[in-house]
Motif scaffolding. Structure first.
Motif, PDB file in Angstrom:
ATOM      1  N   ASP A  12      29.051  49.267   8.769  1.00 26.33           N
ATOM      2  CA  ASP A  12      27.972  48.273   8.800  1.00 26.33           C
ATOM      3  C   ASP A  12      27.161  48.392  10.085  1.00 26.33           C
ATOM      4  OD1 ASP A  12      28.778  47.318   6.341  1.00 26.33           O
ATOM      5  OD2 ASP A  12      29.901  45.623   7.184  1.00 26.33           O
ATOM      6  N   THR A  13      27.848  48.623  11.182  1.00 27.92           N
ATOM      7  CA  THR A  13      27.159  48.780  12.461  1.00 27.92           C
ATOM      8  C   THR A  13      26.272  50.019  12.447  1.00 27.92           C
ATOM      9  OG1 THR A  13      28.984  47.710  13.615  1.00 27.92           O
ATOM     10  CG2 THR A  13      27.478  49.022  14.950  1.00 27.92           C
ATOM     11  N   ARG A  14      26.794  51.110  11.948  1.00 21.83           N
ATOM     12  CA  ARG A  14      25.991  52.340  11.872  1.00 21.83           C
ATOM     13  C   ARG A  14      24.774  52.147  10.983  1.00 21.83           C
ATOM     14  NH1 ARG A  14      30.021  57.508  11.502  1.00 21.83           N
ATOM     15  NH2 ARG A  14      31.065  57.131  13.491  1.00 21.83           N
ATOM     16  N   ARG A  15      24.940  51.484   9.863  1.00 21.35           N
ATOM     17  CA  ARG A  15      23.829  51.242   8.943  1.00 21.35           C
ATOM     18  C   ARG A  15      22.757  50.387   9.625  1.00 21.35           C
ATOM     19  NH1 ARG A  15      26.562  48.871   5.090  1.00 21.35           N
ATOM     20  NH2 ARG A  15      27.517  50.838   4.496  1.00 21.35           N
ATOM     21  N   ARG A  16      23.198  49.373  10.349  1.00 20.75           N
ATOM     22  CA  ARG A  16      22.252  48.484  11.046  1.00 20.75           C
ATOM     23  C   ARG A  16      21.509  49.230  12.154  1.00 20.75           C
ATOM     24  NH1 ARG A  16      21.335  43.172  11.335  1.00 20.75           N
ATOM     25  NH2 ARG A  16      20.790  42.231  13.314  1.00 20.75           N
ATOM     26  N   VAL A  17      22.218  50.063  12.882  1.00 22.89           N
ATOM     27  CA  VAL A  17      21.592  50.839  13.955  1.00 22.89           C
ATOM     28  C   VAL A  17      20.579  51.822  13.381  1.00 22.89           C
ATOM     29  CG1 VAL A  17      22.040  52.591  15.715  1.00 22.89           C
ATOM     30  CG2 VAL A  17      23.477  50.562  15.596  1.00 22.89           C
ATOM     31  N   ARG A  18      20.943  52.491  12.302  1.00 24.23           N
ATOM     32  CA  ARG A  18      20.015  53.439  11.667  1.00 24.23           C
ATOM     33  C   ARG A  18      18.777  52.728  11.140  1.00 24.23           C
ATOM     34  NH1 ARG A  18      24.580  56.942   8.664  1.00 24.23           N
ATOM     35  NH2 ARG A  18      25.027  58.333  10.407  1.00 24.23           N
ATOM     36  N   ARG A  19      18.968  51.564  10.573  1.00 26.12           N
ATOM     37  CA  ARG A  19      17.821  50.796  10.071  1.00 26.12           C
ATOM     38  C   ARG A  19      16.901  50.387  11.222  1.00 26.12           C
ATOM     39  NH1 ARG A  19      17.328  44.963   7.926  1.00 26.12           N
ATOM     40  NH2 ARG A  19      15.379  45.098   6.812  1.00 26.12           N
ATOM     41  N   GLY A  20      17.491  49.926  12.318  1.00 28.76           N
ATOM     42  CA  GLY A  20      16.695  49.548  13.482  1.00 28.76           C
ATOM     43  C   GLY A  20      15.944  50.725  14.063  1.00 28.76           C
ATOM     44  N   LEU A  21      16.599  51.869  14.124  1.00 32.81           N
ATOM     45  CA  LEU A  21      15.941  53.060  14.644  1.00 32.81           C
ATOM     46  C   LEU A  21      14.808  53.502  13.725  1.00 32.81           C
ATOM     47  CD1 LEU A  21      15.909  55.156  16.875  1.00 32.81           C
ATOM     48  CD2 LEU A  21      17.564  56.486  15.563  1.00 32.81           C
ATOM     49  N   GLY A  22      15.013  53.390  12.427  1.00 28.04           N
ATOM     50  CA  GLY A  22      13.962  53.735  11.472  1.00 28.04           C
ATOM     51  C   GLY A  22      12.750  52.831  11.611  1.00 28.04           C
ATOM     52  N   ILE A  23      12.983  51.539  11.771  1.00 28.47           N
ATOM     53  CA  ILE A  23      11.887  50.586  11.965  1.00 28.47           C
ATOM     54  C   ILE A  23      11.151  50.895  13.262  1.00 28.47           C
ATOM     55  CG2 ILE A  23      11.348  48.153  12.431  1.00 28.47           C
ATOM     56  CD1 ILE A  23      13.753  47.473  10.580  1.00 28.47           C
ATOM     57  N   TYR A  24      11.894  51.121  14.332  1.00 27.48           N
ATOM     58  CA  TYR A  24      11.303  51.432  15.632  1.00 27.48           C
ATOM     59  C   TYR A  24      10.421  52.676  15.552  1.00 27.48           C
ATOM     60  CZ  TYR A  24      11.013  52.955  20.482  1.00 27.48           C
ATOM     61  OH  TYR A  24      10.561  53.386  21.695  1.00 27.48           O
ATOM     62  N   LEU A  25      10.949  53.752  14.990  1.00 32.62           N
ATOM     63  CA  LEU A  25      10.190  54.994  14.902  1.00 32.62           C
ATOM     64  C   LEU A  25       8.966  54.852  14.011  1.00 32.62           C
ATOM     65  CD1 LEU A  25      13.053  57.637  14.777  1.00 32.62           C
ATOM     66  CD2 LEU A  25      11.522  57.126  16.685  1.00 32.62           C
ATOM     67  N   ALA A  26       9.093  54.116  12.915  1.00 29.25           N
ATOM     68  CA  ALA A  26       7.940  53.913  12.031  1.00 29.25           C
ATOM     69  C   ALA A  26       6.818  53.167  12.752  1.00 29.25           C
ATOM     70  CB  ALA A  26       8.375  53.149  10.782  1.00 29.25           C
ATOM     71  N   VAL A  27       7.169  52.125  13.490  1.00 25.93           N
ATOM     72  CA  VAL A  27       6.157  51.354  14.225  1.00 25.93           C
ATOM     73  C   VAL A  27       5.523  52.213  15.320  1.00 25.93           C
ATOM     74  CG1 VAL A  27       5.776  49.345  15.712  1.00 25.93           C
ATOM     75  CG2 VAL A  27       7.200  49.136  13.675  1.00 25.93           C
ATOM     76  N   ASP A  46     -11.391  55.808  27.330  1.00 25.74           N
ATOM     77  CA  ASP A  46      -9.993  56.173  27.157  1.00 25.74           C
ATOM     78  C   ASP A  46      -9.023  55.410  28.052  1.00 25.74           C
ATOM     79  OD1 ASP A  46     -10.823  57.353  29.446  1.00 25.74           O
ATOM     80  OD2 ASP A  46      -9.991  59.324  29.038  1.00 25.74           O
ATOM     81  N   GLY A  47      -9.467  54.786  29.114  1.00 23.69           N
ATOM     82  CA  GLY A  47      -8.565  54.090  30.029  1.00 23.69           C
ATOM     83  C   GLY A  47      -7.757  52.982  29.374  1.00 23.69           C
ATOM     84  N   PRO A  48      -8.409  51.972  28.800  1.00 26.23           N
ATOM     85  CA  PRO A  48      -7.651  50.906  28.136  1.00 26.23           C
ATOM     86  C   PRO A  48      -6.845  51.408  26.940  1.00 26.23           C
ATOM     87  CG  PRO A  48      -9.902  50.206  28.540  1.00 26.23           C
ATOM     88  CD  PRO A  48      -9.831  51.664  28.882  1.00 26.23           C
ATOM     89  N   SER A  49      -7.354  52.427  26.270  1.00 23.05           N
ATOM     90  CA  SER A  49      -6.638  52.967  25.118  1.00 23.05           C
ATOM     91  C   SER A  49      -5.339  53.637  25.552  1.00 23.05           C
ATOM     92  CB  SER A  49      -7.503  53.986  24.379  1.00 23.05           C
ATOM     93  OG  SER A  49      -8.714  53.397  23.993  1.00 23.05           O
ATOM     94  N   ILE A  50      -5.387  54.351  26.644  1.00 27.96           N
ATOM     95  CA  ILE A  50      -4.174  55.002  27.147  1.00 27.96           C
ATOM     96  C   ILE A  50      -3.181  53.946  27.619  1.00 27.96           C
ATOM     97  CG2 ILE A  50      -3.247  56.485  28.969  1.00 27.96           C
ATOM     98  CD1 ILE A  50      -5.842  58.138  28.684  1.00 27.96           C
ATOM     99  N   ALA A  51      -3.672  52.897  28.242  1.00 29.40           N
ATOM    100  CA  ALA A  51      -2.783  51.809  28.644  1.00 29.40           C
ATOM    101  C   ALA A  51      -2.164  51.151  27.414  1.00 29.40           C
ATOM    102  CB  ALA A  51      -3.551  50.779  29.471  1.00 29.40           C
ATOM    103  N   GLY A  52      -2.941  50.989  26.356  1.00 27.10           N
ATOM    104  CA  GLY A  52      -2.407  50.439  25.111  1.00 27.10           C
ATOM    105  C   GLY A  52      -1.353  51.338  24.505  1.00 27.10           C
ATOM    106  N   LEU A  53      -1.575  52.637  24.612  1.00 30.87           N
ATOM    107  CA  LEU A  53      -0.614  53.611  24.093  1.00 30.87           C
ATOM    108  C   LEU A  53       0.719  53.512  24.832  1.00 30.87           C
ATOM    109  CD1 LEU A  53      -0.495  55.891  22.011  1.00 30.87           C
ATOM    110  CD2 LEU A  53      -1.232  57.459  23.795  1.00 30.87           C
ATOM    111  N   MET A  54       0.667  53.144  26.090  1.00 31.08           N
ATOM    112  CA  MET A  54       1.893  53.019  26.873  1.00 31.08           C
ATOM    113  C   MET A  54       2.714  51.786  26.462  1.00 31.08           C
ATOM    114  SD  MET A  54       0.291  54.267  30.512  1.00 31.08           S
ATOM    115  CE  MET A  54       1.411  53.325  31.453  1.00 31.08           C
ATOM    116  N   PHE A  55       2.080  50.805  25.837  1.00 28.98           N
ATOM    117  CA  PHE A  55       2.786  49.607  25.401  1.00 28.98           C
ATOM    118  C   PHE A  55       3.412  49.760  24.016  1.00 28.98           C
ATOM    119  CE2 PHE A  55       0.126  47.532  28.618  1.00 28.98           C
ATOM    120  CZ  PHE A  55       1.106  46.815  29.271  1.00 28.98           C
ATOM    121  N   VAL A  56       3.098  50.841  23.319  1.00 31.05           N
ATOM    122  CA  VAL A  56       3.592  51.030  21.949  1.00 31.05           C
ATOM    123  C   VAL A  56       5.124  50.968  21.858  1.00 31.05           C
ATOM    124  CG1 VAL A  56       3.737  52.707  20.067  1.00 31.05           C
ATOM    125  CG2 VAL A  56       1.538  52.161  21.068  1.00 31.05           C
ATOM    126  N   PRO A  57       5.889  51.661  22.707  1.00 29.37           N
ATOM    127  CA  PRO A  57       7.352  51.559  22.583  1.00 29.37           C
ATOM    128  C   PRO A  57       7.884  50.137  22.783  1.00 29.37           C
ATOM    129  CG  PRO A  57       6.767  53.453  23.916  1.00 29.37           C
ATOM    130  CD  PRO A  57       5.504  52.668  23.699  1.00 29.37           C
TER     131      PRO A  57
END
Length: 101
Positions: A12-27, A46-57
């Motif tokens: 169950d833990t592995r399934r939950r972790v994989r699901r979370g990782l899948g959601i994270y990577l998709a976003v 490009d300045g604000p856009s690059i800063a926005g890109l840094m907030f994605v993770p």
């Protein structure tokens, strides 16, 4: 706890972790693609856009935690994202291209 119970909990833990990782990577992929498409289409701002890109993770982490209902880290992650947005306001001016004469 028996071996079977431990094995089921581990599964169950592995399934939950994989699901979370899948959601994270998709976003991350969706948001990064959208921002990078914007950067390519509008290279003059490009300045604000690059800063926005840094907030994605960080945003992807908050979304994954919210979807999986992990209450322990949502408030902390949101606080860090808001603090980063507040304190980085106007700081990306060094990333802007110099004006052409």
């Amino acid at each position: 706890m028996t071996m079977e119970t431990a094995s089921r909990a581990d599964g169950d833990t592995r399934r939950r972790v994989r699901r979370g990782l899948g959601i994270y990577l998709a976003v991350v992929v969706v948001l990064s693609t959208a921002i990078e498409a914007f950067i390519i289409s509008r290279p003059d701002i490009d300045g604000p856009s690059i800063a926005g890109l840094m907030f994605v993770p960080a945003i992807a982490s908050v979304v994954a935690r919210f979807v999986l209902k992990e209450d322990s880290g949502i408030l902390t992650a949101l606080t860090l994202v808001v603090a980063a947005l507040v304190f980085s306001r106007g700081r990306w001016t060094i990333l802007r291209r110099p004006a052409k004469s």
